[in-house]
Enzyme design. Structure first.
Site, short mmCIF file in Angstrom:
data_model
loop_
_atom_site.label_atom_id
_atom_site.label_comp_id
_atom_site.label_asym_id
_atom_site.label_seq_id
_atom_site.Cartn_x
_atom_site.Cartn_y
_atom_site.Cartn_z
CG ASN A 101 -47.01 -2.56 15.31
OD1 ASN A 101 -47.14 -1.68 16.37
ND2 ASN A 101 -46.20 -2.48 14.26
CG HIS A 131 -71.10 -15.90 21.51
ND1 HIS A 131 -70.95 -16.00 22.85
CD2 HIS A 131 -70.32 -14.79 21.30
CE1 HIS A 131 -70.03 -15.38 23.45
NE2 HIS A 131 -69.69 -14.47 22.60
N GLY A 158 -51.96 -5.45 9.53
CA GLY A 158 -52.82 -4.52 10.68
C GLY A 158 -53.96 -4.81 10.52
CB THR A 181 -64.32 -17.05 7.50
OG1 THR A 181 -64.03 -17.33 6.29
CG2 THR A 181 -64.44 -15.77 7.88
CE LYS A 182 -65.45 -21.09 3.60
NZ LYS A 182 -65.63 -21.31 2.05
#
Length: 201
Positions: A101, A131, A158, A181-182
């Site tokens: 989208n 970083h 979304g 995150t995993k």
């Protein structure tokens, strides 16, 4: 570089110091993201993203021609809405019936592989670059890249963020606004910040 190299063996540290920043990036090692060679790799992606986003909205043939130059590979029935941005483009590999989208960003400093029949909702970010946690590494403008892999039949809602190094299985739904995150296994629904399993499908 002292912080970025702290966990390396003496041998790897010596090898690291004689590598170019681009070689470090390609090897999955910490690299200086403002290096001229690293920055140059992004030039064609910036140009082609601009061309794609400025193409006539219903001129699919022109859009597809630009996407063929931009992406590393894609399957049949590619459908991407404008407002697309990426770092390199050539590190993005998508399967059949891939759809995005509006306003999707894929920061493909490392490889991003997406399977067949995947849908990506608006304003989603997939990033392979981060970083150092240590402030000295960030001051030295160090980047760290890890690939992202997404299976078949995945629906990403979304405003989702997918972080570096994540592997997402097949037949997964990621709820809107989630931050992944995993790794996510096959056949489940996840949501939240950080994303957690809501139920099995």
């Amino acid at each position: 570089m002292r912080i970025a190299l702290g966990k390396m063996t003496s041998f790897l540290r010596k090898e690291y110091l004689i590598m170019t920043e681009l070689e470090k990036l390609d090897a999955g090692l910490p690299f200086h993201f403002l290096d001229a060679e690293v920055a140059k790799r992004k030039e064609s992606a910036v140009i082609n993203c601009k061309k794609f986003n400025e193409a006539e909205p219903f001129d699919y043939d022109t859009q597809l021609k630009i996407l063929n130059e931009l992406l590393g590979s894609h399957g049949k029935n590619l459908n991407m809405q404008q407002g697309f941005h990426c770092d390199c483009g050539k590190n993005i590999h998508v399967g059949d019936d891939f759809l995005t989208n509006y306003n999707v960003t894929i920061l493909d400093v490392a490889k991003v592989t997406i399977g067949d029949y995947c849908l990506i909702g608006p304003n989603t970010l997939i990033t392979t670059v981060g970083h150092p946690l240590d402030k000295l590494g960030r001051r030295e403008r160090i980047g760290i890249s890890k690939p992202v892999n997404i299976g078949d039949d995945v629906w990403i809602g979304g405003n989702v963020t997918i972080l570096p190094g994540v592997n997402i299985g097949n037949n997964v739904i990621i709820a809107a606004g989630a931050v992944v995150t995993k790794d996510i296994p096959d056949n489940c629904v996840v949501g939240g910040v950080p994303a957690k399993r809501i139920n099995n499908k």
